[in-house]
Design a protein around this motif. Structure first.
Motif, PDB file in Angstrom:
ATOM      1  N   ARG A  72       0.805  -1.148  -0.078  1.00  0.00           N
ATOM      2  CA  ARG A  72       0.011  -0.028  -0.024  1.00  0.00           C
ATOM      3  C   ARG A  72       0.930   1.146   0.103  1.00  0.00           C
ATOM      4  O   ARG A  72       1.728   1.387   0.802  1.00  0.00           O
ATOM      5  N   HIS A  73       0.774   1.992  -0.860  1.00  0.00           N
ATOM      6  CA  HIS A  73       1.418   3.317  -1.166  1.00  0.00           C
ATOM      7  C   HIS A  73       1.003   4.221  -0.017  1.00  0.00           C
ATOM      8  O   HIS A  73      -0.113   4.298   0.454  1.00  0.00           O
ATOM      9  N   ARG A  74       2.179   5.049   0.320  1.00  0.00           N
ATOM     10  CA  ARG A  74       1.942   6.070   1.487  1.00  0.00           C
ATOM     11  C   ARG A  74       0.942   7.048   0.987  1.00  0.00           C
ATOM     12  O   ARG A  74       0.241   7.751   1.937  1.00  0.00           O
ATOM     13  N   CYS A  75       0.676   7.334   0.102  1.00  0.00           N
ATOM     14  CA  CYS A  75      -0.370   8.349  -0.566  1.00  0.00           C
ATOM     15  C   CYS A  75      -1.733   7.752  -0.344  1.00  0.00           C
ATOM     16  O   CYS A  75      -2.605   8.610  -0.522  1.00  0.00           O
ATOM     17  N   CYS A  76      -1.935   6.348  -0.621  1.00  0.00           N
ATOM     18  CA  CYS A  76      -3.205   5.850  -0.558  1.00  0.00           C
ATOM     19  C   CYS A  76      -3.630   5.741   0.900  1.00  0.00           C
ATOM     20  O   CYS A  76      -3.119   5.718   1.747  1.00  0.00           O
ATOM     21  N   LYS A  77      -5.247   6.118   1.063  1.00  0.00           N
ATOM     22  CA  LYS A  77      -6.040   6.391   1.900  1.00  0.00           C
ATOM     23  C   LYS A  77      -6.754   5.255   2.385  1.00  0.00           C
ATOM     24  O   LYS A  77      -7.519   5.602   3.646  1.00  0.00           O
ATOM     25  N   HIS A  78      -6.390   4.274   1.688  1.00  0.00           N
ATOM     26  CA  HIS A  78      -7.422   3.050   2.203  1.00  0.00           C
ATOM     27  C   HIS A  78      -6.395   2.112   3.328  1.00  0.00           C
ATOM     28  O   HIS A  78      -5.757   1.281   2.849  1.00  0.00           O
ATOM     29  N   TYR A  79      -6.618   2.616   4.453  1.00  0.00           N
ATOM     30  CA  TYR A  79      -5.792   2.212   5.572  1.00  0.00           C
ATOM     31  C   TYR A  79      -5.997   0.732   5.794  1.00  0.00           C
ATOM     32  O   TYR A  79      -4.910   0.146   6.412  1.00  0.00           O
ATOM     33  N   GLN A  80      -6.905   0.233   5.940  1.00  0.00           N
ATOM     34  CA  GLN A  80      -7.291  -1.277   6.220  1.00  0.00           C
ATOM     35  C   GLN A  80      -7.013  -2.029   5.227  1.00  0.00           C
ATOM     36  O   GLN A  80      -7.303  -3.299   5.560  1.00  0.00           O
ATOM     37  N   ASP A  81      -6.709  -1.815   3.959  1.00  0.00           N
ATOM     38  CA  ASP A  81      -6.210  -2.504   3.051  1.00  0.00           C
ATOM     39  C   ASP A  81      -5.298  -2.311   2.100  1.00  0.00           C
ATOM     40  O   ASP A  81      -5.011  -1.149   2.034  1.00  0.00           O
ATOM     41  N   ASN A  82      -4.649  -3.209   1.678  1.00  0.00           N
ATOM     42  CA  ASN A  82      -3.326  -3.082   0.633  1.00  0.00           C
ATOM     43  C   ASN A  82      -4.174  -2.670  -0.529  1.00  0.00           C
ATOM     44  O   ASN A  82      -5.288  -2.776  -1.002  1.00  0.00           O
ATOM     45  N   CYS A  83      -3.432  -2.262  -1.500  1.00  0.00           N
ATOM     46  CA  CYS A  83      -4.008  -1.762  -2.780  1.00  0.00           C
ATOM     47  C   CYS A  83      -4.769  -2.815  -3.634  1.00  0.00           C
ATOM     48  O   CYS A  83      -5.697  -2.695  -4.295  1.00  0.00           O
ATOM     49  N   ILE A  84      -4.276  -3.909  -3.559  1.00  0.00           N
ATOM     50  CA  ILE A  84      -4.721  -5.318  -4.364  1.00  0.00           C
ATOM     51  C   ILE A  84      -6.252  -5.443  -3.653  1.00  0.00           C
ATOM     52  O   ILE A  84      -7.362  -5.544  -4.455  1.00  0.00           O
ATOM     53  N   SER A  85      -6.438  -5.690  -2.282  1.00  0.00           N
ATOM     54  CA  SER A  85      -7.712  -6.097  -1.840  1.00  0.00           C
ATOM     55  C   SER A  85      -8.480  -4.936  -1.718  1.00  0.00           C
ATOM     56  O   SER A  85      -9.725  -4.961  -1.905  1.00  0.00           O
ATOM     57  N   TYR A  86      -8.211  -3.792  -1.904  1.00  0.00           N
ATOM     58  CA  TYR A  86      -8.785  -2.224  -2.042  1.00  0.00           C
ATOM     59  C   TYR A  86      -9.587  -2.486  -3.233  1.00  0.00           C
ATOM     60  O   TYR A  86     -10.704  -2.102  -3.156  1.00  0.00           O
ATOM     61  N   CYS A  87      -9.000  -2.955  -4.245  1.00  0.00           N
ATOM     62  CA  CYS A  87      -9.796  -2.965  -5.702  1.00  0.00           C
ATOM     63  C   CYS A  87     -10.644  -4.261  -5.681  1.00  0.00           C
ATOM     64  O   CYS A  87     -11.666  -3.875  -6.289  1.00  0.00           O
ATOM     65  N   VAL A  88     -10.224  -5.304  -5.056  1.00  0.00           N
ATOM     66  CA  VAL A  88     -11.083  -6.556  -5.118  1.00  0.00           C
ATOM     67  C   VAL A  88     -12.407  -6.345  -4.434  1.00  0.00           C
ATOM     68  O   VAL A  88     -13.644  -6.211  -4.886  1.00  0.00           O
ATOM     69  N   LYS A  89     -12.248  -5.407  -3.155  1.00  0.00           N
ATOM     70  CA  LYS A  89     -13.336  -5.443  -2.159  1.00  0.00           C
ATOM     71  C   LYS A  89     -14.340  -4.248  -2.856  1.00  0.00           C
ATOM     72  O   LYS A  89     -15.657  -4.270  -2.985  1.00  0.00           O
TER      73      LYS A  89
END
Length: 472
Positions: A248-265
């Motif tokens: 998860r990039h530091r600029c991303c604000k989806h704190y509870q998920d990494n970028c992959i799970s963020y997209c899947v969810k």
């Protein structure tokens, strides 16, 4: 056949073929339109009131007046069309290419929209402008003026989505319902931010005290030991590991998920919503067939369109989020310009659920949004009563198509006009209108109305082919 400039037939022979009296014909249209309009608006306003959680006072004092208000608007629009249809024929002494459709519908639509509440005029104008634009495009294609672009609705949707998402990410770009709708679809994690770099902004969630972390770890370990052999525990542990311990990039604000799970969810959530929406739309028709055709009930849940709408919404969100995360990784910055690229690529999801109606509506809303932003910036002039004028012109275009070239009108709107007039719109003598060169009778081959000989001219009796009589 060369296109003629006018035809001398009466309004009975061309328009209200079911009755020779103009007054009675107008009364028939008014009666049918009043009944249908009330059936449309009564449940619509009731459901809207329930969803908005209106108080008891609204149901007692305002609900019925608002229903009757909108009912009178729609009834007037339908009934005045046939009135002006007859008036123009008597004033001009003949029918011209513009008078039988556009000319009659323009004053009728303008008067009708003035009867509607001001709060609803904008929405009605957007819808009719969208429909008129689509109708004009089809007319242009039919006449060979323009050539349709393959997957043109998808391309237009990509462009529209790109600009909308850019406005969503921009400072004061969108307000009101548009902003709330995109926030619901995309998620609060993509709420506008402005050029936050990874070096200057640390967006990680605050760390908890070490003692609490240790205690929490011990409790989690004990629970994991007790349920180590159960499938649920393994699945939960796997999902938590995937969601929290991935990149998860530091600029991303989806704190509870990494970028992959963020997209899947995001995909799963909007796929479910799209699927349920389409199911709910089919429930009323399914209930009507519950006793006559019970075997069709499972189709409510396994219909192809259910999955198509779900795939469209789910893929739109996941592609947008995935592209946004990727650009943050590549550029090490959170920039609203990312929304232009992410929105355009997300628009490709329209391939799952191609809809010219959705595309044109969103494009119309985008034009409206840009126009009002231009007014706020002092770059565009403000025209009072522009919504009523645009509505009248747009509706007149659609009515003209319904009279002169039904093949270029959106099928759903043609069905609506038939419902509103109790099928009488299809009883027009379009064989006589073919001389204007628009193939008015193209979808009505073989139909010839049964006219009263005492009210029909000799010209019409020689023009109309024998046979094919039809009654209302």
């Amino acid at each position: 056949m060369a296109a003629l400039s006018k035809i001398p037939h009466s309004c009975y022979e061309v328009g209200h073929t079911w009755h020779p009296s103009c007054v009675q014909a107008a009364a028939d249209i008014t009666k049918g339109a009043l009944e249908v309009s009330f059936k449309i608006y009564a449940p619509l306003y009731l459901i809207a009131a329930i969803l908005r959680r209106k108080k008891k006072d609204y149901y007692l004092k305002r609900l019925l007046p608002e229903i009757l208000w909108s009912t009178s608007f729609l009834t007037t629009n339908g009934s005045l069309f046939i009135v002006f249809f007859c008036i123009l024929r008597k004033l001009l002494g003949a029918f011209y290419p513009w008078s039988s459709g556009f000319g009659a519908a323009l004053p009728a639509s303008y008067i009708a929209i003035l009867l509607e509440r001001k709060s609803r005029r904008g929405l009605l104008t957007i819808y009719m402008a969208n429909l008129a634009s689509e109708t004009l495009f089809r007319m242009a294609v039919t006449r060979g003026i323009v050539k349709p672009i393959r997957h043109g609705e998808v391309l237009l949707f990509c462009i529209t989505a790109s600009i909308f998402m850019f406005l969503f990410r921009s400072n004061d770009g969108l307000k009101g319902f548009a902003f709330s709708a995109l926030k619901f679809i995309i998620g609060k994690e993509e709420i506008p931010t402005h050029f936050n770099t990874a070096d200057s902004v640390d967006t990680r969630p605050p760390e908890r005290p070490a003692a609490i972390e240790t205690e929490h770890s011990q409790v989690s370990a004990e629970k994991a030991d007790r349920k180590r052999k159960t499938l649920i525990a393994y699945t939960r542990k796997l999902l938590e590991s995937i969601c929290k311990h991935g990149p998860r990039h530091r600029c991303c604000k989806h704190y509870q998920d990494n970028c992959i799970s963020y997209c899947v969810k995001g995909f799963v959530r909007m796929f479910s919503i799209g699927y349920l929406i389409q199911c709910c739309l089919k429930v009323p028709s399914a209930f009507r067939q519950m006793f006559s055709k019970p075997s069709r009930l499972p189709s409510v849940f396994y219909n192809k369109e259910n999955f198509q709408l779900g795939a469209f919404l789910g893929s739109f969100v996941s592609i947008y989020k995935g592209t946004s995360c990727l650009l943050r990784w590549l550029r090490n910055i959170d920039d609203e310009l990312h929304a232009l690229i992410a929105g355009f690529l997300a628009g490709v999801s329209m391939f799952f659920y191609k809809s010219t109606s959705i595309t044109m509506y969103l494009f119309s809303k985008l034009v409206e949004t840009m126009y009002f932003k231009g007014i706020e910036a002092g770059r565009f002039p403000y025209f009072p009563h522009a919504d009523t004028i645009i509505y009248a012109i747009s509706t007149a275009i659609c009515f003209h198509a319904a009279v002169m070239e039904v093949q270029n009108l959106r099928p759903s709107y043609w069905k609506f006009l038939l419902r509103l007039t109790k099928g009488r719109f299809a009883l027009m003598n379009r064989e006589l209108l073919d001389v204007f060169g628009t193939e008015a009778s193209r979808n009505f081959k073989g139909f010839v109305p049964m006219l009263d000989p005492s009210h029909a001219t000799a010209i019409s009796r020689t023009v109309l082919p024998p046979g094919g009589d039809a009654k209302l």
